[in-house]
Scaffold this active site. Structure first.
Site, mmCIF file in Angstrom:
data_model
loop_
_atom_site.group_PDB
_atom_site.id
_atom_site.type_symbol
_atom_site.label_atom_id
_atom_site.label_comp_id
_atom_site.label_asym_id
_atom_site.label_seq_id
_atom_site.Cartn_x
_atom_site.Cartn_y
_atom_site.Cartn_z
ATOM 1 N N SER A 96 46.314 33.950 -16.633
ATOM 2 C CA SER A 96 46.741 33.782 -15.810
ATOM 3 C C SER A 96 46.728 32.158 -15.976
ATOM 4 C CB SER A 96 46.405 34.125 -14.216
ATOM 5 O OG SER A 96 46.284 35.868 -14.422
ATOM 6 N N LYS A 171 53.744 34.471 -12.503
ATOM 7 C CA LYS A 171 52.048 35.488 -12.183
ATOM 8 C C LYS A 171 51.223 34.829 -10.579
ATOM 9 C CE LYS A 171 48.077 37.778 -12.203
ATOM 10 N NZ LYS A 171 47.663 38.602 -11.966
ATOM 11 N N LYS A 240 42.132 29.568 -8.073
ATOM 12 C CA LYS A 240 43.228 29.102 -8.838
ATOM 13 C C LYS A 240 44.213 29.170 -8.905
ATOM 14 C CE LYS A 240 43.011 30.934 -12.256
ATOM 15 N NZ LYS A 240 43.967 32.504 -13.059
HETATM 16 P P1 NDP Z 1 35.795 36.781 -16.062
HETATM 17 O O1 NDP Z 1 35.520 35.863 -14.699
HETATM 18 O O2 NDP Z 1 35.356 38.287 -15.452
HETATM 19 O O3 NDP Z 1 36.041 36.465 -17.604
HETATM 20 C C1 NDP Z 1 35.847 35.058 -18.286
HETATM 21 C C2 NDP Z 1 35.930 35.173 -19.571
HETATM 22 O O4 NDP Z 1 36.027 34.358 -20.477
HETATM 23 C C3 NDP Z 1 35.004 35.443 -19.938
HETATM 24 O O5 NDP Z 1 35.399 37.075 -21.405
HETATM 25 C C4 NDP Z 1 33.992 34.188 -20.456
HETATM 26 O O6 NDP Z 1 32.719 34.549 -21.289
HETATM 27 C C5 NDP Z 1 35.834 34.047 -20.440
HETATM 28 N N1 NDP Z 1 35.162 32.457 -20.761
HETATM 29 C C6 NDP Z 1 35.033 31.349 -19.414
HETATM 30 N N2 NDP Z 1 34.802 30.303 -20.023
HETATM 31 C C7 NDP Z 1 35.249 29.821 -20.857
HETATM 32 C C8 NDP Z 1 35.321 28.689 -22.107
HETATM 33 N N3 NDP Z 1 35.412 27.487 -21.318
HETATM 34 N N4 NDP Z 1 35.561 29.126 -23.275
HETATM 35 C C9 NDP Z 1 35.216 30.701 -23.536
HETATM 36 N N5 NDP Z 1 35.847 31.748 -22.856
HETATM 37 C C10 NDP Z 1 35.569 31.380 -21.825
HETATM 38 O O7 NDP Z 1 38.167 36.859 -15.925
HETATM 39 P P2 NDP Z 1 38.939 38.039 -15.664
HETATM 40 O O8 NDP Z 1 38.702 38.447 -16.842
HETATM 41 O O9 NDP Z 1 38.338 38.431 -14.500
HETATM 42 O O10 NDP Z 1 39.878 37.222 -15.762
HETATM 43 C C11 NDP Z 1 40.660 37.026 -16.816
HETATM 44 C C12 NDP Z 1 41.911 36.266 -16.842
HETATM 45 O O11 NDP Z 1 43.268 37.197 -16.300
HETATM 46 C C13 NDP Z 1 41.773 34.906 -15.923
HETATM 47 O O12 NDP Z 1 42.961 34.151 -15.602
HETATM 48 C C14 NDP Z 1 42.137 35.540 -14.445
HETATM 49 O O13 NDP Z 1 42.990 35.463 -13.149
HETATM 50 C C15 NDP Z 1 43.193 36.721 -15.074
HETATM 51 N N6 NDP Z 1 43.087 38.117 -14.106
HETATM 52 C C16 NDP Z 1 42.567 38.896 -13.715
HETATM 53 C C17 NDP Z 1 42.587 40.259 -13.660
HETATM 54 C C18 NDP Z 1 41.769 41.172 -12.958
HETATM 55 O O14 NDP Z 1 41.624 41.994 -11.613
HETATM 56 N N7 NDP Z 1 40.015 41.018 -13.060
HETATM 57 C C19 NDP Z 1 43.763 40.998 -12.806
HETATM 58 C C20 NDP Z 1 44.773 39.741 -13.161
HETATM 59 C C21 NDP Z 1 44.444 38.626 -14.509
HETATM 60 P P3 NDP Z 1 31.566 34.674 -20.743
HETATM 61 O O15 NDP Z 1 31.721 36.137 -20.943
HETATM 62 O O16 NDP Z 1 30.695 34.408 -21.785
HETATM 63 O O17 NDP Z 1 31.635 34.543 -19.486
#
Ligand code: NDP
Length: 292
Positions: A96, A171, A240
């Protein structure tokens, strides 16, 4: 089709699961390598130890990180995506994210003959597990047709919203509405409760009336009344999203006080509750604030 999925977070992981089967051949990468290794041990997928190895043979790369800047920072350097993805392939970003960063990313990939779509999702972790997400897509419609089958593996509704950045923009506005509904419902129920009205009864009425929303119909009954507060979507991520929506309004010259206020409140709640709290936990913070 060789698909690489980068970012196995709360929503990315259940999305990637749908691609660990024919006709896809899946490679995963995650910053915390143990998560990718665990995924590969449980599913028909290979895990790569760095992004370059993950994308080198991919026809399609899918990213799902917290913010667009996380995608952008993977582009550069000798092991960056620009140097390692092949011409004629595609990057679909399910983060997102924000339109301006995605427009920059799309332009840089286009110079290398790589297609880009922003394709954020809605429907939460439960929707990702069930494969029923809504996917809002920005970018060239012909590119969307090339990857529609992949998006349909985890999405039920795939909607083309416009040019690059349009998916992110829709979104952000959707999530700003979610934030406003949570804040508004919490404030109203706090006032009713202080008057002596049972919040569960108030919700019953609201949910049969014109003020109902996903917050009042699902989040409050399942998470607030029960005090369960499961952690499915981090408050920091909703902060965010609301910030992106407020920024889009500003960029378009729209005065949007409701967006600004929701953004300010989520920002303050994030500072108070920390990076790991759930988006609905702002209700606890609003209740404590009302006591002051
Ligand atoms: P999380 O915080 O659960 O996971 C984030 C992921 O990104 C992890 O795999 C993390 O790795 C990785 N990550 C974070 N920072 C970096 C970086 N600098 N470089 C590489 N990898 C990185 O987030 P979500 O999965 O919940 O959300 C992901 C996206 O989806 C967001 O934009 C969110 O707004 C969107 N979203 C989420 C929903 C939800 O219900 N959770 C619903 C709809 C959209 P690591 O495992 O190492 O921390």
């Amino acid at each position: 089709m060789h698909v690489s999925f980068l970012g196995l977070g709360a929503i990315g992981l259940p999305m990637a699961r749908h691609l660990a089967r024919p006709p896809f051949s899946l490679t995963v990468w995650n910053r915390t390598a143990s998560k990718a290794a665990a995924f590969a041990s449980q599913h028909a997928a290979r895990h790569a130890s760095n992004p370059a190895d993950a994308v080198r043979d991919a026809d399609l790369v899918i990213t799902c990180f917290p913010v667009s800047a996380d995608v952008e920072q993977l582009l550069d350097g000798p092991t960056g995506l620009l140097a390692t993805m092949r011409a004629g392939t595609m990057l679909v970003d399910c983060t997102s994210g924000d339109p301006a960063t995605s427009q920059r990313i799309a332009a840089r990939l286009a110079e290398r003959g790589i297609g880009f779509l922003d394709a954020p999702v809605s429907g939460g972790v439960a929707g990702a597990e069930a494969g029923t997400l809504t996917v809002m897509v920005g970018g060239d419609a012909t590119l969307l047709e090339r990857v529609r089958l992949v998006l349909e593996a985890f999405g039920k509704r795939i909607v083309h919203c416009g040019a690059v950045g349009a998916g992110h923009a829709v979104k952000a506005v959707n999530n700003a509405l979610l934030a406003q509904h949570i804040i508004g419902t919490a404030e109203g129920l706090l006032a009713l409760e202080r008057m002596g009205v049972d919040p569960a009864i108030a919700l019953d009425v609201i949910n049969a009336s014109s003020g109902r929303s996903n917050a009042s119909m699902n989040l409050f009954p399942e998470r607030v009344i029960t005090k369960a507060y499961p952690r499915t979507f981090r408050l920091a991520l909703l902060d965010k999203d609301v910030g992106i929506a407020a920024q889009i309004a500003r960029a378009q010259g729209i005065d949007a006080p409701m967006l600004d206020l929701a953004s300010q409140l989520y920002h303050e709640a994030r500072a108070a509750l920390g990076e790991d709290s759930d988006h609905v936990e702002i209700v606890k913070w609003l209740a404590a604030r009302a006591e002051r």
